[in-house]
Design an enzyme around this catalytic site. Structure first.
Site, PDB file in Angstrom:
ATOM      1  CB  CYS A  73      -3.719   6.469  10.967  1.00 57.09           C
ATOM      2  SG  CYS A  73      -4.502   4.975  10.359  1.00 57.09           S
ATOM      3  CG  ASP A  88       3.301   0.918   9.599  1.00 60.39           C
ATOM      4  OD1 ASP A  88       2.977   1.782  10.434  1.00 60.39           O
ATOM      5  OD2 ASP A  88       3.382   1.156   8.382  1.00 60.39           O
ATOM      6  CB  ILE A 129       8.632   5.507  14.583  1.00 61.15           C
ATOM      7  CG1 ILE A 129       9.744   4.467  14.396  1.00 61.15           C
ATOM      8  CG2 ILE A 129       8.382   6.269  13.283  1.00 61.15           C
ATOM      9  CD1 ILE A 129      11.082   5.046  13.998  1.00 61.15           C
ATOM     10  NE  ARG A 160       2.044  11.550   7.279  1.00 63.02           N
ATOM     11  CZ  ARG A 160       2.237  12.769   7.741  1.00 63.02           C
ATOM     12  NH1 ARG A 160       1.203  13.484   8.125  1.00 63.02           N
ATOM     13  NH2 ARG A 160       3.450  13.295   7.811  1.00 63.02           N
ATOM     14  CE  LYS A 211      -1.402   2.265   3.548  1.00 64.30           C
ATOM     15  NZ  LYS A 211      -2.065   2.946   4.677  1.00 64.30           N
ATOM     16  CG  ASN A 212       2.648   2.555   3.578  1.00 58.21           C
ATOM     17  OD1 ASN A 212       1.553   3.108   3.572  1.00 58.21           O
ATOM     18  ND2 ASN A 212       3.147   2.002   4.674  1.00 58.21           N
TER      19      ASN A 212
END
Length: 433
Positions: free
Chosen positions: A128, A320, A342, A104, A34-35
């Site tokens: 998020c 994540d 993070i 985002r 996804k990212n």
């Protein structure tokens, strides 16, 4: 359902009912990252030619990015796990606030729009709500490339003065190895005049995937995946056909943890092991046997022992997977210490795991997890994407039927999660909440 489809608003009123303690067996298939897919889609803004991506996951975030690009004038066509993007006739340089507010990754548009057009107006991003997650580094880097940037009423306006409307290459040193800043500046710099260096760049595989796509489009980039990326600006970029998005390392890690938490032998594929080195080591350390080959990973869990983790930028343990791994440690023998380095405020899942009988106490950004023999089913909510995944994992291991709400978060990052898990023996059913 294609990637063009978005999950219905019905999910807001639904939950996942998960029957726990079922033994799993078989192969879990990993979708595209996804990212990576999100930023690759925004890279299509850099060329007037067709950009075709394959191995694109079917997610609400992908559909959202498609709507944002369409609002800018990009022709977006979805077919199976592919998406074709043609930005030859852009009609706007400002994505609509109502679309950007929920995603985002939409802020990546500022780099590609500025590089291509010389101007952009992009609302500050949504997604998020995990800590501050600022865009200060993005803006500072764009200014170094010659952009005039202002922020007013939540809108970031950037433009390049002069008749040529081109950014100018420059040395940039990031204060921290931000993935988003690295990707934004990489896209901004490829069409700039001269040479740009990005020092203290993010090493993440998604950055490397973006660089590889841009190189195939004609960009001159070296060093991606290392601490210094060098970009020699070019006049134009071409299109690309059938560029494959890398496998999703976070989904792969989640599936490996699903095997561990249910004490089930599973195979997870496709996986690029180098993208998960820190996670694989922790799985070995806690008692899992791993067999790695060219296409995937076979995992055979043993007695799960507590191990400590600290989230770090790649190649360290990914933030994540902190919440999913905490769910596993809640069922381990012994006490583990999990430190989140993070993001601030990324321990919201602790309270939900406690509802299921987990023994966890929080000290600042650190969670001390004392493993228990058995989790118990309870109604729980995933407050963000990875917290929702942690609730699903805990539900797979718990005694009884767990009901997980917050599905709008889950479907932002996990493609066909019920079908995939049910295919290997789990029992997940979406129900009216």
């Amino acid at each position: 359902m294609t990637v063009a489809s978005t999950v219905s608003q019905e999910i807001l009123n639904h939950c996942l009912a998960i029957e726990g303690q079922r033994r799993l067996q078989g192969v879990l298939k990993v979708s595209g990252a996804k990212n990576s897919a999100l930023v690759l889609m925004t890279a299509s803004l850099l060329t007037e030619e067709l950009v075709e991506l394959i191995n694109v996951p079917n997610l609400t975030d992908i559909a959202g990015m498609g709507r944002i690009l369409s609002a800018l004038g990009v022709q977006v066509e979805h077919s199976g796990n592919g998406v074709a993007l043609n930005a030859g006739n852009l009609t706007s340089h400002e994505p609509p606030y109502e679309l950007v507010n929920s995603l985002r990754a939409s802020f990546f548009c500022i780099g590609s729009l500025l590089g291509r057009l010389g101007h952009a107006r992009v609302p500050l991003p949504g997604g998020c709500r995990i800590g501050a997650r600022p865009v200060v580094e993005h803006i500072r880097g764009l200014k170094a490339l010659g952009a005039h940037v202002s922020v007013e009423h939540g809108i970031v306006s950037a433009c390049v003065k002069g008749s040529k409307k081109r950014l100018t290459g420059a040395p940039i040193v990031l204060d921290c190895p931000s993935v988003g800043a690295t990707e934004t500046l990489l896209m901004a710099a490829v069409l700039a005049t001269g040479t740009t260096t990005i020092e203290n760049a993010a090493h993440e595989p998604e950055v490397q995937d973006l660089a590889n796509l841009l190189i195939q489009m004609g960009a001159d980039i070296s060093g991606a995946g290392g601490p210094v990326i060098t970009i020699h600006g070019v006049e134009r970029l071409a299109g690309v056909s059938n560029y494959p998005v890398i496998p999703d390392r976070i989904e792969a890690g989640t599936f490996l943890i699903a095997a561990a938490i249910t004490r089930s032998p599973l195979r997870v594929e496709p996986v690029i092991p180098e993208h998960l080195s820190a996670v694989l080591q922790k799985l070995r350390d806690c008692g899992c046997q791993l067999e790695i080959d060219q296409t995937g990973i076979s995992i055979t869990p043993g007695d799960i022992q507590a191990v400590d983790i600290t989230t770090q930028p790649f190649p360290g343990f990914p933030t994540d997977l902190q919440a999913p791994f905490m769910a596993l440690m809640a069922t381990a023998q012994g006490t583990s210490v999990i430190s989140e380095k993070i993001y601030e405020n990324r321990l919201q899942h602790v309270a939900e795991l406690q509802r299921m009988g987990a023994s966890i106490r929080v000290d600042g950004s650190t969670a001390i997890v004392e493993g228990v023999a058995q989790l118990s089913a309870a109604p729980v909510t995933g407050s963000d994407l990875r917290a929702a995944a942690a609730m699903v994992l805990a539900g797979l291991a718990a005694n009884g039927t767990t009901k997980v709400s917050g599905l709008k978060h889950l479907y932002r990052g996990y493609d066909k999660v019920e079908a995939k898990l049910n295919a290997v023996g789990a029992q997940l059913e979406r129900q009216q909440g």
